[in-house]
Scaffold this motif. Sequence first.
Motif, PDB file in Angstrom:
ATOM      1  N   ARG A 173      84.173 110.441  57.264  1.00  0.00           N
ATOM      2  CA  ARG A 173      84.382 109.950  58.629  1.00  0.00           C
ATOM      3  C   ARG A 173      85.849 109.643  58.876  1.00  0.00           C
ATOM      4  NH1 ARG A 173      79.743 107.057  58.711  1.00  0.00           N
ATOM      5  NH2 ARG A 173      80.714 105.030  58.581  1.00  0.00           N
ATOM      6  N   LYS A 207      87.249 103.263  69.425  1.00  0.00           N
ATOM      7  CA  LYS A 207      87.003 102.023  70.182  1.00  0.00           C
ATOM      8  C   LYS A 207      88.008 101.823  71.311  1.00  0.00           C
ATOM      9  CE  LYS A 207      84.001 100.855  66.912  1.00  0.00           C
ATOM     10  NZ  LYS A 207      82.647 101.359  67.093  1.00  0.00           N
ATOM     11  N   LEU A 215      83.631 110.856  74.428  1.00  0.00           N
ATOM     12  CA  LEU A 215      82.658 110.199  73.554  1.00  0.00           C
ATOM     13  C   LEU A 215      83.264 109.678  72.245  1.00  0.00           C
ATOM     14  CD1 LEU A 215      79.591 109.550  73.411  1.00  0.00           C
ATOM     15  CD2 LEU A 215      79.361 111.596  72.007  1.00  0.00           C
ATOM     16  N   ALA A 216      83.953 110.562  71.526  1.00  0.00           N
ATOM     17  CA  ALA A 216      84.457 110.158  70.212  1.00  0.00           C
ATOM     18  C   ALA A 216      85.560 109.096  70.285  1.00  0.00           C
ATOM     19  CB  ALA A 216      84.905 111.378  69.424  1.00  0.00           C
ATOM     20  N   LEU A 272      83.726 105.827  70.964  1.00  0.00           N
ATOM     21  CA  LEU A 272      82.855 105.298  69.912  1.00  0.00           C
ATOM     22  C   LEU A 272      83.593 105.096  68.602  1.00  0.00           C
ATOM     23  CD1 LEU A 272      79.587 107.374  70.425  1.00  0.00           C
ATOM     24  CD2 LEU A 272      80.046 105.031  71.139  1.00  0.00           C
ATOM     25  N   VAL A 273      84.450 106.052  68.260  1.00  0.00           N
ATOM     26  CA  VAL A 273      85.057 106.019  66.928  1.00  0.00           C
ATOM     27  C   VAL A 273      86.366 105.241  66.934  1.00  0.00           C
ATOM     28  CG1 VAL A 273      85.887 107.421  65.018  1.00  0.00           C
ATOM     29  CG2 VAL A 273      83.955 108.206  66.383  1.00  0.00           C
ATOM     30  N   MET A 323      90.767 113.329  69.542  1.00  0.00           N
ATOM     31  CA  MET A 323      90.879 112.481  68.350  1.00  0.00           C
ATOM     32  C   MET A 323      92.268 112.630  67.720  1.00  0.00           C
ATOM     33  SD  MET A 323      88.089 110.825  68.095  1.00  0.00           S
ATOM     34  CE  MET A 323      87.895 110.259  66.416  1.00  0.00           C
ATOM     35  N   SER A 353      87.710 112.854  59.350  1.00  0.00           N
ATOM     36  CA  SER A 353      87.483 113.513  60.636  1.00  0.00           C
ATOM     37  C   SER A 353      88.516 113.084  61.675  1.00  0.00           C
ATOM     38  CB  SER A 353      86.076 113.203  61.135  1.00  0.00           C
ATOM     39  OG  SER A 353      85.981 111.836  61.430  1.00  0.00           O
ATOM     40  N   ARG A 401      87.875 118.368  73.427  1.00  0.00           N
ATOM     41  CA  ARG A 401      87.109 117.322  72.748  1.00  0.00           C
ATOM     42  C   ARG A 401      87.686 117.039  71.360  1.00  0.00           C
ATOM     43  NH1 ARG A 401      80.781 118.301  71.542  1.00  0.00           N
ATOM     44  NH2 ARG A 401      81.677 119.825  70.106  1.00  0.00           N
TER      45      ARG A 401
END
Lengths: 216, 242
Positions: B75, B109, B102-103, B106-107, B155, B78, B151
Amino acid sequence: MMQFTDWDILRNLLLAARWTILLSLFAFIGGGLVGLILTFLRSAKYASLNVFFKVYVEIFQGVPLLMQLFLTFFGLSLLGIDVDAWTAAILSLTLFSSAYLHEIWRSCIEALPKGQWEACRTLGLTYAQTMRHVIIPQAIKMAIAPTVGFSVQIVKGTALASIIGFVELTKAGTMLNNATFEPFKVFGLVALLYFIICFPLSVLARYLENKNHATR
Amino acid sequence: MPLVSIDKVHKYYGENHVLKGVDLKVEAGEVISIIGRSGSGKSTLLRCINGLESFQEGAIYVGNQAVEDDELKLRLLSRSVGMVFQSFNLFPHKTAAENVMLAPQLVLKKDAEECKALAKKLLEKVGLGDKLDAYPANLSGGQQQRVAIARSLAMSPKVLLCDEITSALDPELVGEVLHVLEQLKEEGMTLILVTHEMNFARDVGDRVVFMHQGKVWETGASDEVFANPQTPELQSFLSVVR
């Protein structure tokens, strides 16, 4: 001896139908909760638990519901645990429906492309986040129609609880027939009441199925 | 120090030995094209870099992070390694913007407003500023793939892995996706592509890696490898695909 008018028969059947509906609801909710837990544990891929899930599902799908009822009602008494008909019926129906609902939901989750999981993994989502935000919203759409469809099976399954003495629709029908000797009228009404409970569920299941196909 | 370093990696699917000691170093900012016949192990190698596939021997490092078979470490990994798939794998129940948001939400924050702005910026960058609220089903393949790239970029990965990302597209839509990759290269993004687009590999890629039977069979600067393939296997491969 007391005389039963048609209205008496219908009234008593309607009163008993409450118990059929209540038992169905309890079985559906209980089975749903247990089924949900099983589904979550299974998709989390604890490999060691998989055999347990398979055996669980095979047992409850492979043994007639009637035998399950007998085993809970009489079997537990033999072991010294006293269960009344209501508890035994709820327990058996819960376990029975949990096995089927688990299978329905598991197959909906597995029907989603593997790429959805992989995309979440590469984005760094946890298992819980993946389930909550990606898998469940999609699986629910697929699961609603067969789940509602299965609720019809639960309603009909409650009829078996009459055999261990639980007074629901079927049992009430048997008792009224013993008192009136009008089997055609009594059981005709019993059948009609089952139909009135189940038919809307079938229609709902079909409607939901078509709705989901249209939006795909 | 190379950004991605692959060291004598062996991978087995049961009896099947798919990667037979692969060595590869990728510097930051490089664009590497991995080519080869189907079954040569190129996609498997790519999927080993971000831990989607495990490997049995050897080591892979991204920066100073080792790729290990461990949920938590993967994780973390990623966040530095993004991936774009052949089949897009967009979330069909979410809009283009929601897919991108989304990421980070969620990831990482980040708060919703920040993520929305980020989604808008990234979708504009891939030429989809007007499709924020469109669902994947209403987008063409090329548009879906560009959303998938946005997407991944959300990140802010150090390296982007692209697994045959144009192979599922109609021919007229390939260009728009490759154009985005060119743009990323110009911004200095490190790209590792498994691809069948030989022209793109030659014109945009820095280096080509030809894989054959689970090994890096031949590698070198793109123009040289294409102009002057050394091994008979690569010669025959190129004569077929061209």
